[in-house]
Design a protein around this motif. Structure first.
Motif, PDB file in Angstrom:
ATOM      1  N   ALA A 216      -0.146  47.000 -21.337  1.00  0.00           N
ATOM      2  CA  ALA A 216      -1.150  46.132 -20.715  1.00  0.00           C
ATOM      3  C   ALA A 216      -0.510  45.090 -19.805  1.00  0.00           C
ATOM      4  N   HIS A 217       0.767  44.749 -20.065  1.00  0.00           N
ATOM      5  CA  HIS A 217       1.379  43.635 -19.342  1.00  0.00           C
ATOM      6  C   HIS A 217       2.675  43.964 -18.600  1.00  0.00           C
ATOM      7  N   GLY A 218       3.390  45.010 -19.004  1.00  0.00           N
ATOM      8  CA  GLY A 218       4.708  45.269 -18.445  1.00  0.00           C
ATOM      9  C   GLY A 218       4.685  45.585 -16.955  1.00  0.00           C
ATOM     10  N   ASP A 219       5.847  45.414 -16.311  1.00  0.00           N
ATOM     11  CA  ASP A 219       5.971  45.723 -14.884  1.00  0.00           C
ATOM     12  C   ASP A 219       7.257  46.498 -14.647  1.00  0.00           C
ATOM     13  N   ASP A 220       7.635  46.655 -13.397  1.00  0.00           N
ATOM     14  CA  ASP A 220       8.804  47.476 -13.070  1.00  0.00           C
ATOM     15  C   ASP A 220      10.124  46.863 -13.531  1.00  0.00           C
ATOM     16  N   GLN A 221      10.107  45.591 -13.918  1.00  0.00           N
ATOM     17  CA  GLN A 221      11.326  44.969 -14.454  1.00  0.00           C
ATOM     18  C   GLN A 221      11.411  45.117 -15.971  1.00  0.00           C
ATOM     19  N   GLY A 222      10.284  45.445 -16.625  1.00  0.00           N
ATOM     20  CA  GLY A 222      10.327  45.598 -18.079  1.00  0.00           C
ATOM     21  C   GLY A 222       9.113  45.006 -18.762  1.00  0.00           C
ATOM     22  N   LEU A 223       9.328  44.501 -19.967  1.00  0.00           N
ATOM     23  CA  LEU A 223       8.256  43.895 -20.736  1.00  0.00           C
ATOM     24  C   LEU A 223       7.843  42.560 -20.128  1.00  0.00           C
ATOM     25  N   ILE A 224       6.576  42.200 -20.376  1.00  0.00           N
ATOM     26  CA  ILE A 224       6.126  40.818 -20.200  1.00  0.00           C
ATOM     27  C   ILE A 224       5.344  40.507 -21.465  1.00  0.00           C
ATOM     28  N   LEU A 225       5.878  39.645 -22.315  1.00  0.00           N
ATOM     29  CA  LEU A 225       5.268  39.405 -23.613  1.00  0.00           C
ATOM     30  C   LEU A 225       4.430  38.130 -23.605  1.00  0.00           C
TER      31      LEU A 225
ATOM     32  N   VAL B 293      14.205  26.253 -14.878  1.00  0.00           N
ATOM     33  CA  VAL B 293      13.299  27.088 -15.661  1.00  0.00           C
ATOM     34  C   VAL B 293      12.767  28.218 -14.784  1.00  0.00           C
ATOM     35  N   ALA B 294      12.933  29.454 -15.255  1.00  0.00           N
ATOM     36  CA  ALA B 294      12.420  30.633 -14.551  1.00  0.00           C
ATOM     37  C   ALA B 294      11.304  31.253 -15.383  1.00  0.00           C
ATOM     38  N   LYS B 295      10.196  31.616 -14.716  1.00  0.00           N
ATOM     39  CA  LYS B 295       9.022  32.176 -15.394  1.00  0.00           C
ATOM     40  C   LYS B 295       9.007  33.691 -15.217  1.00  0.00           C
ATOM     41  N   ARG B 296       8.827  34.429 -16.309  1.00  0.00           N
ATOM     42  CA  ARG B 296       8.887  35.894 -16.264  1.00  0.00           C
ATOM     43  C   ARG B 296       7.771  36.510 -15.414  1.00  0.00           C
ATOM     44  N   LEU B 297       6.651  35.844 -15.285  1.00  0.00           N
ATOM     45  CA  LEU B 297       5.525  36.401 -14.542  1.00  0.00           C
ATOM     46  C   LEU B 297       5.730  36.387 -13.033  1.00  0.00           C
ATOM     47  N   SER B 298       6.712  35.649 -12.576  1.00  0.00           N
ATOM     48  CA  SER B 298       6.939  35.552 -11.140  1.00  0.00           C
ATOM     49  C   SER B 298       8.412  35.264 -10.892  1.00  0.00           C
ATOM     50  N   ALA B 299       8.764  35.142  -9.637  1.00  0.00           N
ATOM     51  CA  ALA B 299      10.147  34.813  -9.282  1.00  0.00           C
ATOM     52  C   ALA B 299      10.349  33.304  -9.191  1.00  0.00           C
ATOM     53  N   GLU B 300       9.350  32.551  -9.637  1.00  0.00           N
ATOM     54  CA  GLU B 300       9.410  31.089  -9.510  1.00  0.00           C
ATOM     55  C   GLU B 300      10.528  30.496 -10.361  1.00  0.00           C
ATOM     56  N   LYS B 301      11.228  29.530  -9.782  1.00  0.00           N
ATOM     57  CA  LYS B 301      12.183  28.716 -10.523  1.00  0.00           C
ATOM     58  C   LYS B 301      11.869  27.260 -10.244  1.00  0.00           C
ATOM     59  N   GLU B 302      12.066  26.442 -11.270  1.00  0.00           N
ATOM     60  CA  GLU B 302      11.729  25.027 -11.140  1.00  0.00           C
ATOM     61  C   GLU B 302      12.795  24.194 -11.835  1.00  0.00           C
ATOM     62  N   SER B 303      13.221  23.125 -11.186  1.00  0.00           N
ATOM     63  CA  SER B 303      14.186  22.212 -11.793  1.00  0.00           C
ATOM     64  C   SER B 303      13.444  21.120 -12.547  1.00  0.00           C
ATOM     65  N   LEU B 304      13.870  20.896 -13.812  1.00  0.00           N
ATOM     66  CA  LEU B 304      13.240  19.877 -14.653  1.00  0.00           C
ATOM     67  C   LEU B 304      14.283  18.876 -15.116  1.00  0.00           C
TER      68      LEU B 304
ATOM     69  N   PHE C 228      20.279  37.603 -17.181  1.00  0.00           N
ATOM     70  CA  PHE C 228      18.925  37.350 -16.655  1.00  0.00           C
ATOM     71  C   PHE C 228      18.101  38.639 -16.667  1.00  0.00           C
ATOM     72  N   ASN C 229      18.718  39.719 -16.169  1.00  0.00           N
ATOM     73  CA  ASN C 229      18.002  40.997 -16.117  1.00  0.00           C
ATOM     74  C   ASN C 229      17.663  41.511 -17.508  1.00  0.00           C
ATOM     75  N   ASP C 230      18.579  41.330 -18.435  1.00  0.00           N
ATOM     76  CA  ASP C 230      18.364  41.798 -19.805  1.00  0.00           C
ATOM     77  C   ASP C 230      17.165  41.094 -20.443  1.00  0.00           C
ATOM     78  N   TRP C 231      17.094  39.777 -20.277  1.00  0.00           N
ATOM     79  CA  TRP C 231      15.992  39.026 -20.887  1.00  0.00           C
ATOM     80  C   TRP C 231      14.678  39.264 -20.150  1.00  0.00           C
ATOM     81  N   GLU C 232      14.770  39.517 -18.839  1.00  0.00           N
ATOM     82  CA  GLU C 232      13.556  39.913 -18.112  1.00  0.00           C
ATOM     83  C   GLU C 232      13.026  41.232 -18.650  1.00  0.00           C
ATOM     84  N   GLN C 233      13.920  42.177 -18.907  1.00  0.00           N
ATOM     85  CA  GLN C 233      13.514  43.474 -19.439  1.00  0.00           C
ATOM     86  C   GLN C 233      12.896  43.325 -20.821  1.00  0.00           C
ATOM     87  N   LYS C 234      13.367  42.362 -21.596  1.00  0.00           N
ATOM     88  CA  LYS C 234      12.826  42.130 -22.933  1.00  0.00           C
ATOM     89  C   LYS C 234      11.544  41.296 -22.898  1.00  0.00           C
ATOM     90  N   GLY C 235      11.159  40.824 -21.720  1.00  0.00           N
ATOM     91  CA  GLY C 235       9.863  40.177 -21.582  1.00  0.00           C
ATOM     92  C   GLY C 235       9.765  38.743 -22.039  1.00  0.00           C
TER      93      GLY C 235
END
Length: 480
Positions: free
Chosen positions: A271-280, A364-375, A338-345
């Motif tokens: 229902a949620h996964g994409d070409d990079q892997g899981l999205i949990l 901070v990088a969000k799995r749903l997009s390529a967005e990165k944000e400095s906090l 980074f790729n490994d954890w993206e694949q694990k969702g």
């Protein structure tokens, strides 16, 4: 993780799914055909599903218990429809202790029969009712075609079995439980399910009415993700489950059964996964946030400092109720991690390196997009729970939008044939099993449910032209 890229969903969705299950460390093959080993990451996902559902069951008055996995084969012969529904899938033990058994024992495909036997002993009076019980266990069904989590010879599930004094109360229970499943799917799995009743041809073996939640996968197929059954007096009569009512009249109980299995893991993947892997979804993810410290191996003092800061941040996140892991693996590059954890969702990734520490920040990088944000480093941990909730809502909205884009109304058979090749179709349906079989042979689509909330049935059956059997249109789709 391997160097070969994951097959794209658009190339071969089935290959994408099968590769991802193993590459994301959810499961591995078992020596027994059609069985799987659930690895720690996959089992942690199941534990989170189990914990959420178990809390919902107990909040609605149900208690857990346990029945044996071996059931006398003769029990299955007492309920004709039930045994016909499960005979091809039964695994039977014929020998034990070095000799042939007097009576073969089935490895449970489901527990209605043994539950019925015990309920006939436990129930004597209306004062003993209702019985609201559930068990968490494994079951075995000898499937010809298997796929990890979706359809395996052995799988884990929960099965609720309740007994009631009358039809109205039992039917209310069946509906309450399918709605609990719907709440779980929407609130925890971020899946916008359709809730409804199965047609006569799709009912559970031995049930008078079957209710279901249906979810759309990313290839637009439907997946039945949980069912609840009103059994009427069928099993009560087969196993002589009677009680004395308030007028001291002997009556049969009305029973229900309902279940969700490790198939829910497959649902979340597809229902949620994409070409990079899981999205949990964060509420179910075994790891909600991964902290990846970035440093050079030839600078040990700096490396220790970065790791120390990463562990401190992880402690703050854990104190805030976040499931967090620090990736301390030596050898793999930051990009590989980074790729490994993206694949694990994992929903959120926090990158922490020397320059970040010097600037007093984290990335901070969000799995749903390529967005990165400095906090700001000191404020980061406090902001993460709200970000995870935002991620959960965004994931649900994404799935809902995808489903709506691939759901159609069809008023004639040609448009119906076109639409079920692209998604789900709401159609007027006569309800006859032979009409459903003809549609399935022609289009591979089956009736998923008569939705509780859906467009009214106006006109005649989309295929045969006979009057509608239902007040609302029926959802047809190709399904797993």
């Amino acid at each position: 993780m391997g160097d070969k890229r994951l097959t794209l969903q658009s190339e071969d969705f089935n290959a994408w799914y099968n590769e991802l299950v193993y590459r994301a460390d959810l499961a591995d093959l078992s020596p027994v055909r059609g069985s799987m080993v659930i690895r720690p990451y996959g089992y942690a996902l199941w534990e989170n599903i189990q914990a959420a559902l178990d809390g919902m069951f107990k909040a609605s008055g149900h208690e857990n218990l346990y029945f044996p996995m071996l059931i006398p084969v003769s029990y299955f012969e007492r309920e004709k429809e039930h045994v016909e529904g499960f005979s091809p899938e039964l695994a039977v033990v014929t020998h034990a202790g070095g000799k042939e058994l007097e009576e073969p024992l089935a490895i449970r495909p489901t527990s209605e029969t043994i539950v019925g036997e015990m309920y006939s002993k436990w129930i004597q009076s209306y004062r003993d009712l209702p019985l609201l019980y559930n068990q968490w266990c494994n079951v075995m069904r000898w499937e010809l075609r298997t796929r990890p989590f979706l359809r395996t010879t052995e799988f884990l599930w929960q099965e609720g079995h309740t007994a009631h004094a009358g039809a109205e109360e039992a039917l209310e229970e069946s509906l309450r439980m399918v709605n609990i499943y719907a709440d779980f799917a929407r609130e925890h799995a971020a899946m916008p399910v359709v809730v409804g009743e199965k047609t006569e041809g799709e009912r559970f073996a031995g049930a008078l009415r079957t209710f279901t939640i249906e979810a759309m996968m990313r290839d637009t197929k439907a997946l039945q993700s949980g069912t609840s059954h009103y059994m009427g007096e069928n099993f009560a009569r087969a196993f002589d489950i009677t009680f004395s009512d308030e007028e001291n009249e002997l009556r049969y109980v009305h029973t229900t059964s309902w279940g969700v299995s490790t198939r829910m893991i497959g649902a979340v993947i597809m229902a949620h996964g994409d070409d990079q892997g899981l999205i949990l979804p964060p509420r179910l993810a075994p790891v909600q946030v991964v902290v990846v410290p970035i440093y050079r191996g030839d600078q040990p003092q700096l490396a220790r400092h970065v790791l120390s800061e990463a562990e401190e941040l992880a402690g703050e996140l854990a104190a805030a109720g976040v499931r967090v892991r620090v990736d301390r693996r030596e050898g793999p590059s930051p990009g590989w991690k980074f790729n490994d954890w993206e694949q694990k969702g994992v929903p959120l990734r926090i990158e922490l390196g020397p320059r970040d520490l010097e600037a007093g920040q984290v990335v901070v990088a969000k799995r749903l997009s390529a967005e990165k944000e400095s906090l700001d480093r000191r404020a980061a941990a406090a902001s993460i729970p709200a970000r995870l909730e935002g991620f959960q809502k965004e994931l649900y909205a994404r799935a809902e939008s995808f489903r709506d884009e691939h759901t159609f109304l069809a008023d004639d058979y040609e448009s119906f044939r076109c639409h079920v090749g692209q998604g789900w179709a709401y159609v007027v349906h006569c309800g006859k099993p032979q009409c459903e079989q003809a549609i399935q042979q022609d289009t591979k689509a089956t009736p998923r449910c008569i939705p509780f909330d859906g467009p009214p049935a106006e006109g005649t059956c989309v295929r045969c032209g006979e009057p509608s059997a239902y007040p609302r249109r029926v959802v047809f789709a190709r399904a797993y």
